[in-house]
Design a protein around this motif. Structure first.
Motif, PDB file in Angstrom:
ATOM      1  N   ARG A  29     -58.026 -53.529 -12.116  1.00  0.00           N
ATOM      2  CA  ARG A  29     -59.072 -54.336 -11.502  1.00  0.00           C
ATOM      3  C   ARG A  29     -59.375 -53.793 -10.110  1.00  0.00           C
ATOM      4  NH1 ARG A  29     -59.523 -59.139 -14.345  1.00  0.00           N
ATOM      5  NH2 ARG A  29     -57.792 -59.640 -15.726  1.00  0.00           N
ATOM      6  N   PRO A  30     -60.646 -53.862  -9.691  1.00  0.00           N
ATOM      7  CA  PRO A  30     -60.961 -53.389  -8.335  1.00  0.00           C
ATOM      8  C   PRO A  30     -60.299 -54.265  -7.298  1.00  0.00           C
ATOM      9  CG  PRO A  30     -62.838 -54.519  -9.318  1.00  0.00           C
ATOM     10  CD  PRO A  30     -61.805 -54.377 -10.404  1.00  0.00           C
ATOM     11  N   SER A  31     -59.873 -53.649  -6.223  1.00  0.00           N
ATOM     12  CA  SER A  31     -59.258 -54.415  -5.145  1.00  0.00           C
ATOM     13  C   SER A  31     -60.315 -55.233  -4.423  1.00  0.00           C
ATOM     14  CB  SER A  31     -58.584 -53.470  -4.153  1.00  0.00           C
ATOM     15  OG  SER A  31     -59.533 -52.581  -3.604  1.00  0.00           O
ATOM     16  N   PRO A  32     -59.914 -56.366  -3.814  1.00  0.00           N
ATOM     17  CA  PRO A  32     -60.885 -57.172  -3.080  1.00  0.00           C
ATOM     18  C   PRO A  32     -61.591 -56.359  -2.009  1.00  0.00           C
ATOM     19  CG  PRO A  32     -58.813 -58.348  -3.340  1.00  0.00           C
ATOM     20  CD  PRO A  32     -58.572 -56.942  -3.794  1.00  0.00           C
ATOM     21  N   GLY A  33     -62.900 -56.462  -1.969  1.00  0.00           N
ATOM     22  CA  GLY A  33     -63.667 -55.741  -0.958  1.00  0.00           C
ATOM     23  C   GLY A  33     -63.950 -54.295  -1.315  1.00  0.00           C
ATOM     24  N   ALA A  34     -63.533 -53.867  -2.511  1.00  0.00           N
ATOM     25  CA  ALA A  34     -63.774 -52.483  -2.898  1.00  0.00           C
ATOM     26  C   ALA A  34     -65.268 -52.237  -3.083  1.00  0.00           C
ATOM     27  CB  ALA A  34     -63.040 -52.155  -4.202  1.00  0.00           C
ATOM     28  N   VAL A  35     -65.713 -51.007  -2.776  1.00  0.00           N
ATOM     29  CA  VAL A  35     -67.116 -50.655  -2.945  1.00  0.00           C
ATOM     30  C   VAL A  35     -67.409 -50.513  -4.435  1.00  0.00           C
ATOM     31  CG1 VAL A  35     -68.889 -48.930  -2.440  1.00  0.00           C
ATOM     32  CG2 VAL A  35     -67.133 -49.457  -0.738  1.00  0.00           C
ATOM     33  N   GLY A  45     -66.497 -44.147   5.466  1.00  0.00           N
ATOM     34  CA  GLY A  45     -66.894 -45.531   5.228  1.00  0.00           C
ATOM     35  C   GLY A  45     -67.746 -45.651   3.980  1.00  0.00           C
ATOM     36  N   ALA A  46     -68.404 -46.801   3.865  1.00  0.00           N
ATOM     37  CA  ALA A  46     -69.172 -47.099   2.658  1.00  0.00           C
ATOM     38  C   ALA A  46     -70.627 -46.667   2.747  1.00  0.00           C
ATOM     39  CB  ALA A  46     -69.098 -48.598   2.381  1.00  0.00           C
ATOM     40  N   GLY A  47     -71.021 -45.988   3.809  1.00  0.00           N
ATOM     41  CA  GLY A  47     -72.412 -45.585   3.968  1.00  0.00           C
ATOM     42  C   GLY A  47     -72.789 -44.447   3.045  1.00  0.00           C
ATOM     43  N   VAL A  48     -74.069 -44.096   3.057  1.00  0.00           N
ATOM     44  CA  VAL A  48     -74.529 -42.980   2.243  1.00  0.00           C
ATOM     45  C   VAL A  48     -73.986 -41.681   2.811  1.00  0.00           C
ATOM     46  CG1 VAL A  48     -76.655 -44.151   1.543  1.00  0.00           C
ATOM     47  CG2 VAL A  48     -76.661 -42.713   3.595  1.00  0.00           C
ATOM     48  N   THR A  49     -73.819 -40.691   1.942  1.00  0.00           N
ATOM     49  CA  THR A  49     -73.391 -39.373   2.385  1.00  0.00           C
ATOM     50  C   THR A  49     -74.593 -38.611   2.943  1.00  0.00           C
ATOM     51  OG1 THR A  49     -73.812 -38.334   0.255  1.00  0.00           O
ATOM     52  CG2 THR A  49     -71.636 -39.354   0.582  1.00  0.00           C
ATOM     53  N   LEU A  50     -74.321 -37.486   3.603  1.00  0.00           N
ATOM     54  CA  LEU A  50     -75.404 -36.682   4.141  1.00  0.00           C
ATOM     55  C   LEU A  50     -76.300 -36.172   3.012  1.00  0.00           C
ATOM     56  CD1 LEU A  50     -76.666 -35.501   6.665  1.00  0.00           C
ATOM     57  CD2 LEU A  50     -75.170 -33.504   6.427  1.00  0.00           C
ATOM     58  N   ARG A  51     -75.682 -35.805   1.885  1.00  0.00           N
ATOM     59  CA  ARG A  51     -76.465 -35.346   0.725  1.00  0.00           C
ATOM     60  C   ARG A  51     -77.369 -36.462   0.211  1.00  0.00           C
ATOM     61  NH1 ARG A  51     -75.174 -35.875  -4.768  1.00  0.00           N
ATOM     62  NH2 ARG A  51     -76.375 -34.477  -6.148  1.00  0.00           N
ATOM     63  N   GLU A  52     -76.844 -37.663   0.140  1.00  0.00           N
ATOM     64  CA  GLU A  52     -77.649 -38.795  -0.317  1.00  0.00           C
ATOM     65  C   GLU A  52     -78.773 -39.103   0.658  1.00  0.00           C
ATOM     66  OE1 GLU A  52     -74.111 -41.152  -2.765  1.00  0.00           O
ATOM     67  OE2 GLU A  52     -74.417 -41.494  -0.616  1.00  0.00           O
ATOM     68  N   ALA A  53     -78.475 -39.033   1.948  1.00  0.00           N
ATOM     69  CA  ALA A  53     -79.509 -39.270   2.953  1.00  0.00           C
ATOM     70  C   ALA A  53     -80.616 -38.228   2.843  1.00  0.00           C
ATOM     71  CB  ALA A  53     -78.896 -39.243   4.351  1.00  0.00           C
ATOM     72  N   ALA A  54     -80.243 -36.983   2.535  1.00  0.00           N
ATOM     73  CA  ALA A  54     -81.228 -35.911   2.391  1.00  0.00           C
ATOM     74  C   ALA A  54     -82.130 -36.122   1.181  1.00  0.00           C
ATOM     75  CB  ALA A  54     -80.523 -34.559   2.274  1.00  0.00           C
ATOM     76  N   VAL A  55     -81.701 -36.953   0.241  1.00  0.00           N
ATOM     77  CA  VAL A  55     -82.529 -37.310  -0.913  1.00  0.00           C
ATOM     78  C   VAL A  55     -83.331 -38.572  -0.616  1.00  0.00           C
ATOM     79  CG1 VAL A  55     -82.478 -38.048  -3.329  1.00  0.00           C
ATOM     80  CG2 VAL A  55     -80.977 -36.207  -2.557  1.00  0.00           C
ATOM     81  N   TYR A  56     -82.705 -39.546   0.020  1.00  0.00           N
ATOM     82  CA  TYR A  56     -83.369 -40.814   0.321  1.00  0.00           C
ATOM     83  C   TYR A  56     -84.608 -40.627   1.202  1.00  0.00           C
ATOM     84  CZ  TYR A  56     -79.902 -44.280  -1.381  1.00  0.00           C
ATOM     85  OH  TYR A  56     -79.110 -45.089  -2.151  1.00  0.00           O
ATOM     86  N   VAL A  57     -84.455 -39.877   2.296  1.00  0.00           N
ATOM     87  CA  VAL A  57     -85.531 -39.806   3.291  1.00  0.00           C
ATOM     88  C   VAL A  57     -86.812 -39.201   2.719  1.00  0.00           C
ATOM     89  CG1 VAL A  57     -86.236 -38.802   5.499  1.00  0.00           C
ATOM     90  CG2 VAL A  57     -83.964 -39.846   5.265  1.00  0.00           C
ATOM     91  N   PRO A  58     -86.768 -38.050   2.021  1.00  0.00           N
ATOM     92  CA  PRO A  58     -88.018 -37.552   1.413  1.00  0.00           C
ATOM     93  C   PRO A  58     -88.601 -38.511   0.386  1.00  0.00           C
ATOM     94  CG  PRO A  58     -86.351 -35.821   1.488  1.00  0.00           C
ATOM     95  CD  PRO A  58     -85.657 -37.098   1.839  1.00  0.00           C
TER      96      PRO A  58
END
Length: 256
Positions: free
Chosen positions: A19-25, A109-122
């Motif tokens: 089971r996922p731990s409490p607060g897990a992403v 942390g739980a934020g987006v990765t740099l690769r993900e940000a490079a996809v999100y912004v365009p």
């Protein structure tokens, strides 16, 4: 062993299912799905902003009523889009939010990765342009008509710093206090209020700002004002993150 005994033995056996731990992403959806969410969400947001601006100017010549109609449509539209697409991509619809999310989560942390940000912004920028073109098409206007609405005055640029700083403070303050479930209502309400209390009517979003240059309507912004607005939005994001770090510091032990 009888069926009754077997059933009793099974019930006595501890459940070892992981089971996922409490607060897990929670597991993330495929990046292509999240990019599509950001593109479509930003497109619909800009279509709401530009389309309601066009509709308002066709219905009344009263600038106050035009702004009221534009802001109300934006509040309702943004709230629905965050509620619908937040579970998919986080419903950023905004490059400064995406980059701030990457910055705060860059150390594991739980934020987006740099690769993900490079996809999100365009995806967000593409969606914003598509949304403006869509709004123009729905009202029978030229699909691409550069805005002539100049917004280069200094007080308008200050308004963008304030609007963007407040938005970043709100979003990441909610995250720090584990209240992101209220984001659809809180973010939409803030943007609706900022339409009225900031001199710039709160663009607070580089992608939306770019999209709004493609429509020479009530909600447009002249291309010549683009660099100043986006620069102030970036500054506002930095100020917002600084305020988050100052206000929402980790709790100290009682002994301290």
């Amino acid at each position: 062993m009888t069926a009754t005994h077997e059933s009793a033995a099974e019930s006595a056996t501890p459940d070892v299912t992981p089971r996922p731990s409490p607060g897990a992403v929670p597991p993330r959806r495929p990046l292509v799905a999240r990019a599509a969410s950001e593109l479509i969400g930003t497109a619909l947001l800009v279509a709401v902003v530009v389309g309601s601006g066009i509709q308002a100017t066709e219905l009344t010549d009263d600038v106050g009523l035009q702004l009221l109609a534009n802001s109300l449509a934006t509040v309702f539209g943004l709230g629905v889009l965050i509620l619908l697409l937040g579970p998919v991509s986080g419903a950023h619809f905004n490059p400064v939010v995406t980059l701030a999310d990457w910055w705060t989560g860059r150390r594991g942390g739980a934020g987006v990765t740099l690769r993900e940000a490079a996809v999100y912004v365009p995806a967000q920028i593409t969606g914003a342009i598509a949304g403006a073109v869509l709004a123009d098409a729905m009202f029978g206007m030229p699909l691409v008509q550069w805005s002539t609405h100049d917004r280069a005055a200094g007080h308008l640029l200050l308004g963008e710093v304030v609007a963007t700083a407040g938005l970043v403070l709100l979003i990441f303050g909610l995250a720090r206090t584990d209240q992101l479930r209220f984001a659809p209502m809180a973010v939409a309400s803030y943007i609706g209020a900022a339409y009225w209390f900031t001199s710039s009517t709160s663009f607070a979003n580089p992608a939306v700002t770019i999209g709004r240059t493609f429509s020479d309507t009530f909600a447009g912004i002249a291309p010549g004002s683009l660099v100043g607005f986006i620069g102030m939005q970036v500054i506002g994001a930095v100020v917002g993150l600084a305020l988050v770090a100052l206000i929402f510091q980790p709790e100290r032990e009682a002994a301290e």
